[in-house]
Design a protein around this motif. Sequence first.
Motif, PDB file in Angstrom:
ATOM      1  N   MET A 132     -39.182  32.024  58.569  1.00 20.56           N
ATOM      2  CA  MET A 132     -39.316  31.773  60.027  1.00 20.56           C
ATOM      3  C   MET A 132     -40.353  30.760  60.032  1.00 20.56           C
ATOM      4  O   MET A 132     -41.385  30.654  59.398  1.00 20.56           O
ATOM      5  N   LYS A 133     -40.225  30.077  61.225  1.00 15.99           N
ATOM      6  CA  LYS A 133     -41.041  28.602  61.287  1.00 15.99           C
ATOM      7  C   LYS A 133     -42.304  29.210  61.882  1.00 15.99           C
ATOM      8  O   LYS A 133     -42.636  30.040  62.708  1.00 15.99           O
ATOM      9  N   GLU A 134     -43.518  28.646  61.364  1.00 18.36           N
ATOM     10  CA  GLU A 134     -44.855  28.922  61.810  1.00 18.36           C
ATOM     11  C   GLU A 134     -45.042  28.531  63.480  1.00 18.36           C
ATOM     12  O   GLU A 134     -44.338  27.397  63.793  1.00 18.36           O
ATOM     13  N   GLY A 135     -45.586  29.438  64.001  1.00 17.23           N
ATOM     14  CA  GLY A 135     -45.788  29.257  65.511  1.00 17.23           C
ATOM     15  C   GLY A 135     -44.629  29.482  66.374  1.00 17.23           C
ATOM     16  O   GLY A 135     -44.473  29.636  67.607  1.00 17.23           O
ATOM     17  N   ALA A 136     -43.610  30.337  65.873  1.00 13.35           N
ATOM     18  CA  ALA A 136     -42.469  30.944  66.431  1.00 13.35           C
ATOM     19  C   ALA A 136     -43.161  31.996  67.304  1.00 13.35           C
ATOM     20  O   ALA A 136     -43.906  32.762  66.841  1.00 13.35           O
ATOM     21  N   LYS A 137     -42.594  32.269  68.416  1.00  5.65           N
ATOM     22  CA  LYS A 137     -43.097  33.409  69.235  1.00  5.65           C
ATOM     23  C   LYS A 137     -41.948  34.618  69.328  1.00  5.65           C
ATOM     24  O   LYS A 137     -40.969  34.318  69.511  1.00  5.65           O
ATOM     25  N   LEU A 138     -42.418  35.819  69.340  1.00  2.00           N
ATOM     26  CA  LEU A 138     -41.702  37.024  69.595  1.00  2.00           C
ATOM     27  C   LEU A 138     -41.364  37.172  70.736  1.00  2.00           C
ATOM     28  O   LEU A 138     -41.971  37.074  71.830  1.00  2.00           O
ATOM     29  N   ILE A 139     -39.925  37.204  71.147  1.00  4.06           N
ATOM     30  CA  ILE A 139     -39.578  37.094  72.530  1.00  4.06           C
ATOM     31  C   ILE A 139     -38.733  38.411  72.836  1.00  4.06           C
ATOM     32  O   ILE A 139     -38.424  38.653  74.061  1.00  4.06           O
ATOM     33  N   HIS A 140     -38.170  39.024  71.965  1.00  8.34           N
ATOM     34  CA  HIS A 140     -37.392  40.176  72.043  1.00  8.34           C
ATOM     35  C   HIS A 140     -37.479  41.279  70.881  1.00  8.34           C
ATOM     36  O   HIS A 140     -37.354  40.701  69.796  1.00  8.34           O
ATOM     37  N   THR A 141     -37.316  42.453  71.182  1.00  6.91           N
ATOM     38  CA  THR A 141     -36.810  43.383  70.017  1.00  6.91           C
ATOM     39  C   THR A 141     -35.848  44.336  70.479  1.00  6.91           C
ATOM     40  O   THR A 141     -35.919  44.832  71.586  1.00  6.91           O
ATOM     41  N   SER A 142     -34.938  44.551  69.667  1.00  5.29           N
ATOM     42  CA  SER A 142     -33.722  45.226  69.924  1.00  5.29           C
ATOM     43  C   SER A 142     -33.701  46.338  68.952  1.00  5.29           C
ATOM     44  O   SER A 142     -33.950  46.387  67.772  1.00  5.29           O
ATOM     45  N   ARG A 143     -33.077  47.657  69.323  1.00  2.00           N
ATOM     46  CA  ARG A 143     -32.687  48.721  68.287  1.00  2.00           C
ATOM     47  C   ARG A 143     -31.558  48.868  68.579  1.00  2.00           C
ATOM     48  O   ARG A 143     -30.887  49.050  69.427  1.00  2.00           O
ATOM     49  N   ILE A 144     -30.820  48.946  67.130  1.00  2.28           N
ATOM     50  CA  ILE A 144     -29.453  49.085  67.201  1.00  2.28           C
ATOM     51  C   ILE A 144     -29.064  50.280  66.161  1.00  2.28           C
ATOM     52  O   ILE A 144     -29.461  50.000  64.978  1.00  2.28           O
ATOM     53  N   PRO A 145     -28.203  51.147  66.413  1.00  2.00           N
ATOM     54  CA  PRO A 145     -27.838  52.141  65.443  1.00  2.00           C
ATOM     55  C   PRO A 145     -26.723  51.669  64.497  1.00  2.00           C
ATOM     56  O   PRO A 145     -25.982  50.701  64.939  1.00  2.00           O
ATOM     57  N   VAL A 146     -26.898  51.746  63.105  1.00  2.00           N
ATOM     58  CA  VAL A 146     -25.808  51.455  62.158  1.00  2.00           C
ATOM     59  C   VAL A 146     -24.707  52.451  62.450  1.00  2.00           C
ATOM     60  O   VAL A 146     -25.010  53.820  62.296  1.00  2.00           O
ATOM     61  N   ALA A 185     -38.684  32.735  68.676  1.00  2.00           N
ATOM     62  CA  ALA A 185     -38.029  31.274  69.314  1.00  2.00           C
ATOM     63  C   ALA A 185     -38.967  30.272  68.934  1.00  2.00           C
ATOM     64  O   ALA A 185     -40.396  30.911  69.054  1.00  2.00           O
ATOM     65  N   GLY A 186     -38.605  29.127  68.704  1.00  2.00           N
ATOM     66  CA  GLY A 186     -39.649  28.052  68.666  1.00  2.00           C
ATOM     67  C   GLY A 186     -39.665  27.187  70.168  1.00  2.00           C
ATOM     68  O   GLY A 186     -38.901  27.430  71.144  1.00  2.00           O
ATOM     69  N   GLU A 187     -40.300  26.173  69.885  1.00  2.00           N
ATOM     70  CA  GLU A 187     -40.482  25.344  71.194  1.00  2.00           C
ATOM     71  C   GLU A 187     -39.107  24.758  71.628  1.00  2.00           C
ATOM     72  O   GLU A 187     -38.389  24.222  70.476  1.00  2.00           O
ATOM     73  N   PRO A 188     -38.603  24.706  72.783  1.00  2.00           N
ATOM     74  CA  PRO A 188     -37.214  24.624  73.135  1.00  2.00           C
ATOM     75  C   PRO A 188     -37.314  23.068  73.155  1.00  2.00           C
ATOM     76  O   PRO A 188     -38.221  22.192  73.470  1.00  2.00           O
TER      77      PRO A 188
END
Length: 139
Positions: free
Chosen positions: A1-15, A83-86
Amino acid sequence: MKEGAKLIHTSRIPVRWGDMDAYGHVNNTVYFRYFEQARCEWIEQMGFPVSPREAAGPVIINASCTFFVPVNYPATLVIRMHAGEPGRSSVMTWYELFVEGQDKLYAEGAAKIVWMDNATGRSVPLPEAIRALFDAAAG
């Protein structure tokens, strides 16, 4: 993952049982579906329907995944989307895949999202609402 990337979403998904293959673990192609689900949730939470009936919307132009540890049924996955800088019409995204309750990284991936005019198939500028979220995250 690129340095400086921002956490924008967390998802929970059942297998699901059907996500596994003959080797008894989640098939490699399914990881891309997990990342896609997290991406669609994020886009829709921002108020942009993921639909070809919209005038413009997101598509991905590349995707990758690195597999570290096999995932087995039953499990609930935690997908962290960064995500990184748009750019003008695109934004790079990265994904971390964990099994809920564990700190071990099972897989990581990436996808470049491009905003596209659905009638012409050409890229268009990212919506201002997306840029504003990144500007707010950077502040």
